[in-house]
Design a protein around this motif. Structure first.
Motif, PDB file in Angstrom:
ATOM      1  N   VAL A  92       9.075  -5.977  -5.285  1.00 52.67           N
ATOM      2  CA  VAL A  92       8.282  -5.116  -4.407  1.00 52.67           C
ATOM      3  C   VAL A  92       7.663  -5.936  -3.281  1.00 52.67           C
ATOM      4  CG1 VAL A  92       6.180  -3.723  -4.256  1.00 52.67           C
ATOM      5  CG2 VAL A  92       7.803  -3.319  -6.093  1.00 52.67           C
TER       6      VAL A  92
ATOM      7  N   HIS B 158       4.739   4.958  -3.544  1.00 50.00           N
ATOM      8  CA  HIS B 158       4.259   3.628  -3.182  1.00 50.00           C
ATOM      9  C   HIS B 158       3.254   3.142  -4.228  1.00 50.00           C
ATOM     10  CE1 HIS B 158       5.848   5.025   0.684  1.00 50.00           C
ATOM     11  NE2 HIS B 158       5.999   3.760   0.995  1.00 50.00           N
ATOM     12  N   SER B 159       3.507   1.970  -4.772  1.00 48.01           N
ATOM     13  CA  SER B 159       2.601   1.395  -5.757  1.00 48.01           C
ATOM     14  C   SER B 159       1.219   1.236  -5.141  1.00 48.01           C
ATOM     15  CB  SER B 159       3.130   0.022  -6.217  1.00 48.01           C
ATOM     16  OG  SER B 159       2.197  -0.607  -7.067  1.00 48.01           O
TER      17      SER B 159
ATOM     18  N   ARG C 295       8.685  -5.381   0.645  1.00 53.32           N
ATOM     19  CA  ARG C 295       7.663  -4.917   1.591  1.00 53.32           C
ATOM     20  C   ARG C 295       7.425  -5.949   2.689  1.00 53.32           C
ATOM     21  NH1 ARG C 295       2.725  -1.149  -0.273  1.00 53.32           N
ATOM     22  NH2 ARG C 295       3.629  -0.078  -2.057  1.00 53.32           N
TER      23      ARG C 295
ATOM     24  N   LYS D 281      12.678   2.817   1.984  1.00 53.82           N
ATOM     25  CA  LYS D 281      11.847   4.009   2.110  1.00 53.82           C
ATOM     26  C   LYS D 281      11.552   4.625   0.740  1.00 53.82           C
ATOM     27  CE  LYS D 281      13.252   5.239   6.806  1.00 53.82           C
ATOM     28  NZ  LYS D 281      11.916   5.076   7.373  1.00 53.82           N
ATOM     29  N   PRO D 282      10.685   3.992  -0.048  1.00 55.77           N
ATOM     30  CA  PRO D 282      10.329   4.593  -1.347  1.00 55.77           C
ATOM     31  C   PRO D 282       9.546   5.885  -1.144  1.00 55.77           C
ATOM     32  CG  PRO D 282       8.900   2.728  -0.850  1.00 55.77           C
ATOM     33  CD  PRO D 282       9.965   2.740   0.218  1.00 55.77           C
TER      34      PRO D 282
ATOM     35  N   ALA E 215      12.928   4.338  -4.293  1.00 52.82           N
ATOM     36  CA  ALA E 215      13.602   3.917  -3.061  1.00 52.82           C
ATOM     37  C   ALA E 215      15.094   3.730  -3.268  1.00 52.82           C
ATOM     38  CB  ALA E 215      12.995   2.608  -2.558  1.00 52.82           C
TER      39      ALA E 215
ATOM     40  N   GLU F  27       8.162   2.482  -7.804  1.00 52.93           N
ATOM     41  CA  GLU F  27       8.381   2.387  -6.352  1.00 52.93           C
ATOM     42  C   GLU F  27       9.825   2.024  -6.055  1.00 52.93           C
ATOM     43  OE1 GLU F  27       7.162  -0.524  -2.652  1.00 52.93           O
ATOM     44  OE2 GLU F  27       5.535   0.313  -3.868  1.00 52.93           O
TER      45      GLU F  27
ATOM     46  N   TYR G  55      -1.450  -2.301  -3.417  1.00 56.66           N
ATOM     47  CA  TYR G  55      -0.552  -3.413  -3.095  1.00 56.66           C
ATOM     48  C   TYR G  55      -1.303  -4.425  -2.230  1.00 56.66           C
ATOM     49  CZ  TYR G  55       3.124  -6.030  -0.780  1.00 56.66           C
ATOM     50  OH  TYR G  55       3.900  -7.055  -0.283  1.00 56.66           O
TER      51      TYR G  55
ATOM     52  N   SER H 148       5.491  -0.884 -10.099  1.00 51.47           N
ATOM     53  CA  SER H 148       6.465  -1.553  -9.234  1.00 51.47           C
ATOM     54  C   SER H 148       7.850  -0.955  -9.438  1.00 51.47           C
ATOM     55  CB  SER H 148       6.488  -3.058  -9.525  1.00 51.47           C
ATOM     56  OG  SER H 148       5.242  -3.652  -9.221  1.00 51.47           O
TER      57      SER H 148
END
Length: 613
Positions: A355, A371-372, A359, A367-368, A63, A59, A375, A56
Motif C-alpha cells: 500500500v 482507502h485504508s 500510494r 484507483k482503489p 483496486a 484497499e 494512512y 491494507s
C-alpha cells in the motif's frame, strides 16, 4: 479464459469466517499452555495487528481484484522476484494448513465412528479427493456450502457460551499473566494464524461480484464477527476449564465434558468437524489460485493457468495443490501452526508495504474503491508490530519460513527469471524520487484494464475514439494562434484537408463565439466536409493557452471535428466530456499526468454513462 464472478457479500463473508472458525476448536488449549488466562489478551493483540493488514488488503483488493490475491499486489508493487517467492511461500503455507485440517478431521471421524486407527490416512485421502471434487465444479458451490457451515457452527458456539457462562468461576483467571509480555507476545504470534481467513478472500477476488465494495465490506464484517466470537468463546472456556485447557488439542470438547453436558459435547465435536470442513473448503479454493496467478504471469508453467471451459475453475492448479496437501499430511501440528503463523505475518507485512509503495509511487491508475484510513500510520504500526511478533514466534518458525523462501527463490531463479521484465510500482517510486526515466506505461495500462474489468465497463465509440486520438502536450504557455497551428498540423492528414484550411476553420469558429467553458477548459468544435467522419484532439498546456484577454491560462482543450451526419455523436461526445470533467479531482489529475498515454487514461477512466450499441 476468465474465472466466473459468482460470489456475493454473504458468500465472501462466510468464506472469511469459515476459514477462521476451525482454529477455535484446537488452538486455545495450546495457546493457554504458553500464556495461561492472558491468552485472551493475545487474541486481542493479534486481532489489532491483523486489522492493519486487513485494511491494507481491503484497499489492494478493491483496486486490483485478481486471483492470487496478495501475490498479485506484491508482484505489481515490488517486482517478479519478490512476488514469485512470496506467492509460493503463501501457497505452501495454505497447503500445509489444509493438510493439518484433513488429518485432524480424520482423527475426529475415527474417534466418533470407533474404527481402527489404520484408517487414519485413507480417510484423510478421501477427504482430499472430496474437497478437490467440490472445488473443481465451481466456486459458487463451495461458497454456498460455506454459508450453511458457518450458520451451524455459530449456532453451536452460541449454545456453548450460554451453557458455560452459567457455570463460570472467576478463580480460573488467577493468576492472569504472571510473566507479563514474556508470555503474551509469543502466544500472540502463535494464535495469529487464527486471522488468516482474509488471505483467502483476497485470493478469490476475481470471482467476486462488485469486488470494489463487496471485499472491504465482507472483510470488515468478518473481522468484527470473528473477534467477538474468539473473545466470547475463549473467555467462556477459561472461565469453566481453567488449567484443564493447558495443552489440550480439543479445548472446547474438554470444556463441554467439564460442564457434564453430553449434548454439548456431541455438538462441539460436530462443530469441530464442520469448522474443519469449512476451513479446508475455503483453504483449497484459496491456495489453488496462487499457482493460477503465477502461471498467468509466466512464473510457473502455462498449464497451471488453464481454466476449465465448463466449470470456469483452475483444474490443473487445483490438482497440483491437492497433491502438495496430500504430501504434507505428515507435518507435525505445532510446527505447522507456528510456520503458518510466521508466513501469515509476513503476508500482512507485505500488504502494508505494498500500500505504501503504490500510494507513494503516485501511479495514476491505482484507483482503489476503499482507502485504508489513517494512512500511513496504520501501515507503519502494523509492520512494526508484526515484525516484533514474528521475532517472538521463535527460531524454528522463522527457519521454516526461510526454507519456504529458499524454495520460492529456486523456482524463480531456474524458471520464472527467464520470463521476468514486468513493470512494478517500486520502479515508479524510484523514478519519482530520482527523476530518472525507468518505466514505460505498461503498469498503468494493466491497472486501467483491471479497473475496467472491476467496474464491468463496456467500451463505447467514444472510448475507442480516445484510444486512437491525437494528443498534444505542451509545457510552455502559447497563444491561441500557435496552438491552433499545432492542432491543424497534427490532424490535417486524417481530415484530408490542407493544414491552412483546418487552421482557418478553427480560428473562424472561435471568432463566432468563445469555446472556453471556464478558466481551465475549452471545447472548440468544427464541422468538416464529407461523411461519417469524427475526430478528437486532446490537448494539455501546463502554463496555459491564451484564448483571450479574460481567459489567458486555459490548460485543457478538447477539439471535436465531425461531418454533418455525425451531429448525434457530436452531442454524445460533448456529454461524455462534460461528465468526465465534473469529477472533483479532474484538474489536479490532468495536470499531474506524466505523458500522453496518461492523459488518455484520465479520460478513459473518467466516470460517465456509456452508450454501448
Amino acid at each position: 479464459m476468465e474465472l466466473k464472478k459468482e460470489l456475493g457479500l454473504l458468500d465472501v463473508f462466510c468464506i472469511a469466517c469459515g476459514a477462521m472458525l476451525s482454529s477455535l476448536f484446537v488452538l486455545p488449549g495450546l495457546a493457554y499452555e504458553i500464556a495461561g488466562p492472558s491468552v485472551l489478551i493475545s487474541y486481542i493483540f493479534a486481532g489489532i495487528l491483523a486489522l492493519t493488514g486487513l485494511l491494507s488488503q481491503a484497499e489492494l483488493a478493491s483496486a486490483m481484484p485478481k486471483s492470487g490475491g496478495t501475490y498479485f499486489y506484491v508482484t505489481r508493487s515490488m517486482g517478479d522476484a519478490v512476488g514469485t517467492v512470496y506467492g509460493l511461500i503463501t501457497w505452501l503455507s495454505l497447503a500445509l494448513k489444509v493438510a493439518y485440517e484433513y488429518v485432524f478431521m480424520a482423527s475426529l471421524l475415527i474417534i466418533i465412528s470407533h474404527v481402527s486407527n489404520n484408517w487414519h490416512m485413507p480417510i484423510a485421502v478421501v477427504l482430499c479427493i472430496a474437497f478437490l471434487g467440490l472445488n473443481l465444479v465451481g466456486a459458487k458451490g463451495a461458497g454456498k456450502m460455506q454459508i450453511y457451515l458457518v450458520a451451524i457452527i455459530v449456532s453451536i458456539l452460541s449454545y456453548f457460551c450460554i451453557k458455560a457462562y452459567s457455570q463460570m468461576d472467576v478463580i480460573n483467571f488467577k493468576p492472569f499473566a504472571p510473566r507479563g509480555l514474556d508470555e503474551i507476545l509469543p502466544a500472540t504470534g502463535f494464535v495469529f494464524i487464527s486471522y488468516g481467513g482474509f488471505l483467502k478472500v483476497a485470493s478469490v477476488a476475481e470471482e467476486i461480484k462488485n469486488p470494489g465494495s463487496t471485499i472491504p465490506k465482507a472483510m470488515i464484517l468478518a473481522f468484527a464477527t470473528i473477534l467477538f466470537i474468539y473473545i466470547s468463546v475463549v473467555f467462556a472456556a477459561i472461565a469453566v476449564a481453567g488449567e484443564a485447557l493447558s495443552g489440550s488439542e480439543a479445548p472446547l470438547a474438554k470444556t463441554a465434558s467439564i460442564l457434564n453436558d453430553k449434548i454439548g459435547t456431541i455438538l462441539i465435536a460436530t462443530a469441530a468437524i464442520l469448522g474443519l470442513v469449512s476451513s479446508a473448503n475455503s483453504g483449497v479454493m484459496a491456495a489453488s489460485r496462487y499457482p493460477l496467478a503465477l502461471a498467468r504471469d509466466e512464473m510457473l508453467p502455462e498449464k497451471l493457468g488453464y481454466i476449465n471451459s465448463r466449470y470456469k475453475t483452475p483444474h490443473y492448479s487445483l490438482l497440483l495443490t491437492t497433491i502438495v496437501i496430500s504430501a504434507a499430511m505428515f507435518v507435525k501440528m505445532e510446527a505447522l501452526v507456528k510456520a503458518a503463523s510466521a508466513v501469515l505475518i509476513l503476508t500482512y507485512i507485505f500488504s502494508c508495504l505494498a500500500v505504501i509503495i503504490l500510494r507513494e509511487s503516485r501511479i495514476q491508475n491505482y484507483k482503489p474503491q476503499f482507502h485504508s484510513p489513517l494512512y500511513p500510520w496504520v501501515q507503519v504500526f502494523g509492520m512494526a508490530g508484526m515484525s516484533f511478533i514474528l521475532y517472538e514466534t521463535g527460531l524454528k518458525a522463522i527457519l521454516t519460513s526461510l526454507a519456504f523462501i529458499l524454495v520460492g527463490f529456486i523456482v524463480y531463479w531456474f524458471y520464472g527469471r527467464a520470463h521476468t521484465g514486468r513493470e512494478y510500482a517500486l520502479l515508479h517510486l524510484i523514478e519519482r524520487v530520482s527523476d530518472r526515466k525507468l518505466t514505460d506505461h505498461h503498469l498503468e495500462t494493466e491497472l486501467k484494464d483491471i479497473v475496467h474489468e472491476r467496474d464491468q465497463v463496456l467500451k463505447d465509440r467514444f472510448d475507442h475514439l480516445i484510444e486512437k486520438c491525437t494528443v498534444i502536450d505542451i509545457d510552455e504557455g502559447i497563444t491561441l494562434a500557435e496552438f491552433f497551428r499545432k492542432a491543424a498540423e497534427s490532424i490535417c492528414d486524417s481530415l484530408e484537408l490542407p493544414e491552412s484550411k483546418v487552421y482557418d476553420m478553427l480560428m473562424e469558429r472561435e471568432k463566432e463565439s468563445s469555446t472556453v467553458l471556464n478558466d481551465f477548459l475549452a471545447i472548440p468544435h468544427i464541422v468538416v466536409p464529407g461523411q461519417k467522419h469524427f475526430d478528437v484532439i486532446l490537448a494539455r498546456c501546463k502554463e496555459g493557452i491564451k484564448f483571450n484577454e479574460s481567459r489567458p491560462h486555459v490548460h485543457t482543450v478538447f477539439i471535436l471535428m465531425g461531418t454533418k451526419d455525425e451531429r448525434a455523436f457530436h452531442l454524445q461526445s460533448l456529454a461524455a466530456v462534460c461528465q468526465i470533467i465534473q469529477h472533483e479531482n479532474f484538474e489536479k489529475t490532468w495536470l499531474k499526468a506524466k505523458d500522453t498515454a496518461a492523459l488518455k487514461d484520465v479520460i478513459l477512466l473518467g466516470k460517465r454513462q456509456r452508450l454501448v450499441e
